[in-house]
Design an enzyme around this catalytic site. Structure first.
Site, PDB file in Angstrom:
ATOM      1  N   HIS A   1       0.940   9.127   2.196  1.00 34.15           N
ATOM      2  CA  HIS A   1       2.318   8.785   2.532  1.00 34.15           C
ATOM      3  C   HIS A   1       3.103   8.343   1.301  1.00 34.15           C
ATOM      4  O   HIS A   1       2.531   7.944   0.277  1.00 34.15           O
ATOM      5  CB  HIS A   1       2.346   7.668   3.584  1.00 34.15           C
ATOM      6  CG  HIS A   1       1.694   6.396   3.102  1.00 34.15           C
ATOM      7  ND1 HIS A   1       2.320   5.499   2.266  1.00 34.15           N
ATOM      8  CD2 HIS A   1       0.460   5.882   3.326  1.00 34.15           C
ATOM      9  CE1 HIS A   1       1.511   4.489   2.000  1.00 34.15           C
ATOM     10  NE2 HIS A   1       0.359   4.694   2.638  1.00 34.15           N
TER      11      HIS A   1
ATOM     12  N   GLU B   1      -5.030   4.034   8.386  1.00 30.93           N
ATOM     13  CA  GLU B   1      -5.654   3.334   7.266  1.00 30.93           C
ATOM     14  C   GLU B   1      -6.802   2.440   7.748  1.00 30.93           C
ATOM     15  O   GLU B   1      -6.898   2.085   8.925  1.00 30.93           O
ATOM     16  CB  GLU B   1      -4.589   2.495   6.537  1.00 30.93           C
ATOM     17  CG  GLU B   1      -5.065   1.758   5.292  1.00 30.93           C
ATOM     18  CD  GLU B   1      -5.668   2.658   4.227  1.00 30.93           C
ATOM     19  OE1 GLU B   1      -6.816   3.117   4.436  1.00 30.93           O
ATOM     20  OE2 GLU B   1      -5.017   2.880   3.190  1.00 30.93           O
TER      21      GLU B   1
END
Length: 238
Positions: free
Chosen positions: A32, A107
């Site tokens: 990202h 994550e």
């Protein structure tokens, strides 16, 4: 966690499906764009943090790059906002009608380290900090965190499911630094994954049931935007 996202992927059936090489799946892994917490040196884990101005520009830059390459059949993303926002920009440029969320690509949960600044982690949460950098891969991080093995297993399982669905096709997957590190180390069996940079392009192939790294940590598309040189490095203490 369930695999509802697999059913969502079945809706893709276009006449202009992108073929890579027969019997080969190409997965373009993207970290990202930069977030406010990335820039501040705070530990995100599974806590939400928005893309900052640089991160938004990075998302535009990587979308522009991927939009000029071979068209992907689908765009997948972690269900965390920073990844989804990056993925939505890519999907729009690549003419993909939606982003398929995969919770298993989020994550790593880093327990009581989440929300702290990296520079204060060792002092405020020494046990969790030590566990994060430990070479004992089955050691869970105190405070509800995952072990590195748990992260690797769920990340690779998600990747395998995507590859199974898209044999011989090209797809894009937007995820996180910790997940990318886990995938790299599981595939290569290397001792270090180096720095994982925001909005980087990392390409893997699955051929004859074997994963191959085609390219890694490519940020050539960010030359006019810039990026945090420190990136994410789970192998070295800051």
């Amino acid at each position: 966690m369930g695999h509802e996202w697999i059913d969502a992927a079945k809706e893709f059936n276009w006449s202009e499906d992108v073929k890579v090489e027969s019997e080969v799946t190409e997965i373009v892994l993207v970290r990202h764009g930069e977030t406010t917490w990335n820039a501040a040196g705070r530990i995100q884990g599974q806590i939400e943090s928005d893309l900052n101005e640089v991160g938004q520009k990075q998302a535009v830059a990587i979308a522009d790059r991927l939009g000029k390459e071979a068209r992907p059949i689908a765009v997948y993303s972690s269900d965390l906002k920073r990844a989804k926002d990056t993925a939505l920009m890519i999907a729009k440029t690549c003419f993909c009608p939606e982003v398929i969320e995969v919770p298993e690509l989020k994550e790593r949960h880093v327990g009581s380290l989440q929300g702290l600044y990296w520079k204060e982690g060792a002092e405020k949460e020494p046990e969790a900090y030590s566990a994060f950098f430990s070479s004992q891969n089955d050691l869970e991080i105190p405070g509800g965190g995952e072990s590195f093995d748990q992260l690797c297993d769920r990340s690779m399982n998600a990747l395998e499911q995507i590859a199974k669905k898209h044999k011989g096709e090209r797809v894009i997957v937007v995820t996180h630094g910790g997940v990318l590190r886990a995938i790299y180390l599981r595939i290569t069996q290397a001792s270090s994954a180096g720095k994982l940079l925001n909005a980087s392009v990392n390409v893997v192939h699955l051929r004859d049931h074997k994963w191959i790294i085609d390219s890694w940590s490519d940020v050539s598309h960010l030359s006019s935007v810039g990026f945090l040189q420190r990136g994410f490095d789970g192998d070295a203490k800051p």
